[in-house]
Write a protein that holds these residues in place. Structure first.
Motif: not given
Length: 396
Positions: A133-134, A111-116, A7-9
């Motif tokens: 990153l997809g 934030v998404a990178l750290v959250t993921a 979902l972040l993606g």
């Protein structure tokens, strides 16, 4: 991988589409808002500067909020500025929306990178990074061509509306699927995180990421004139070749994610050498249609395979900066994304021909190999700098 990660993606897909789609819309924007095409090009520059400056600043700001709240705030801001952009008749307002949108995009991705990576096992950061990153690679494959098509059929504003609409389900899904959490009062202070970000292992990884990304976007930005002016294909082939580059990038992120956690150093060394050889081969054989089309696919895969691996290694190297690591990784990547096209433009302006961006891309990768190779020279007492790319585990 947790479903929330994809979902972040989806949100990253919308943001990546926004970042890259202006390349096919500038002429229409310039005509509609009565500005020159070079002036309209400032919209792209403004977004790039906003991403570079905004990533560390927004990451620092997000420390005061839970990650879900920060993600929602950044994504809502991103959505709203695209609505404003779709409605405005003022170029100055549109330019301002690009700056604010870039700040929101930078903050979200940081934030998404750290959250993921916090959603997965400590040794699975490579796979988590590649899943996130997809969304960027999917934007290259589908989002950017779709934005250009919408612009041709219904005008450039429709592409802005489309980005806003795609953000709506991502906004709702993140609100439901990402854990609420809370600001981490027990974690390191902002000053402590900044100290952790000065480590040589992290700085090296960020530098290599910027150089590889500069190579990627140097050629990607000028791929259309390479295909039409050097290869000799008709303009109708440009979307096809761009899509092949995007498909390659999607493959590269997927394969890189599977290998980055277990064997990062062999992947980086072999991938970078292949990437250098590929850019040189592309420059030499660009006049041959089959070679150019195939190499667009191959170089997309190698570029994003190596690039995503460097991002994951930066996150491994920044364990002491859980809030700011994603921001600095995002800033490094966007520094490369701005430096590459600028350097390719200088080469073209100098009259070096449409192959010159390919040679500039090769130069950036060669520089990355030289810097990385210097770091791999064995240090005193037999300790090799190869451990720079091994996380907390020995390279196997």
């Amino acid at each position: 991988m947790p479903f929330a990660l994809y979902l972040l993606g989806l949100a990253v897909f919308a943001q990546g589409t926004s970042e890259f789609m202006l390349s096919g819309l500038l002429s229409d924007i310039a005509r509609d808002l009565e500005v020159s095409i070079p002036s309209a090009g400032h919209l792209t520059s403004a977004f790039a500067v906003g991403m570079i400056v905004g990533a560390p600043l927004m990451a620092a700001l997000s420390r005061r909020f839970s990650r879900r709240r920060a993600l929602l705030a950044f994504l809502m801001t991103f959505l709203l500025v695209h609505v404003v952009g779709a409605l405005t008749t003022s170029f100055a307002v549109l330019l301002a929306t690009r700056v604010v949108g870039a700040l929101a995009n930078a903050g979200f991705l940081a934030v998404a990178l750290v959250t993921a990576t916090s959603m997965v096992e400590p040794n699975a950061k490579g796979r988590a990074t590649s899943a996130l990153l997809g969304g960027v690679t999917a934007a290259c494959v589908a989002g950017v061509p779709a934005g250009a098509l919408l612009g041709q059929v219904w005008g450039w504003r429709s592409a802005f509306w489309a980005v806003a609409l795609v953000s709506v389900p991502a906004l709702a899904a993140i609100a439901r699927a990402v854990p609420a959490g809370a600001p981490d009062a027990t974690g390191p202070s902002a000053l402590g995180e900044l100290r952790a970000l000065r480590g040589p292992r992290l700085l090296l990884t960020l530098l290599l990421g910027a150089l590889v990304n500069a190579a990627t976007f140097c050629t990607f930005t000028y791929l259309a004139p390479v295909i039409t002016e050097v290869t000799g294909l008709r303009p109708a082939w440009v979307p096809v070749v761009l899509a092949l580059f995007g498909i390659g990038s999607f493959i590269g992120v997927g394969v890189g994610g599977r290998l980055a956690d277990a064997r990062p150093l062999p992947l980086l060394v072999s991938g970078s050498l292949a990437l250098l050889a590929g850019w040189i081969l592309f420059a030499v054989t660009a006049a041959h249609p089959v070679a150019a089309v195939v190499l667009a696919l191959v170089q997309g895969a190698l570029s994003f395979g190596v690039g995503s691996t460097l991002v994951s290694q930066a996150l491994y190297a920044a364990d002491g900066a859980p809030s700011l690591a994603g921001g600095f990784a995002t800033a490094a990547l966007n520094t490369g994304a701005a430096l590459g096209p600028w350097s390719g433009g200088l080469a073209l302006s100098a009259g070096l021909g449409y192959r010159s961006p390919l040679w500039v891309s090769a130069l950036f990768v060669a520089l990355a190999l030289a810097v990385g190779g210097a770091a791999l020279v064995p240090r005193r007492r037999g300790r090799a700098a190869g451990s720079l790319f091994s996380g907390k585990r020995p390279v196997r």
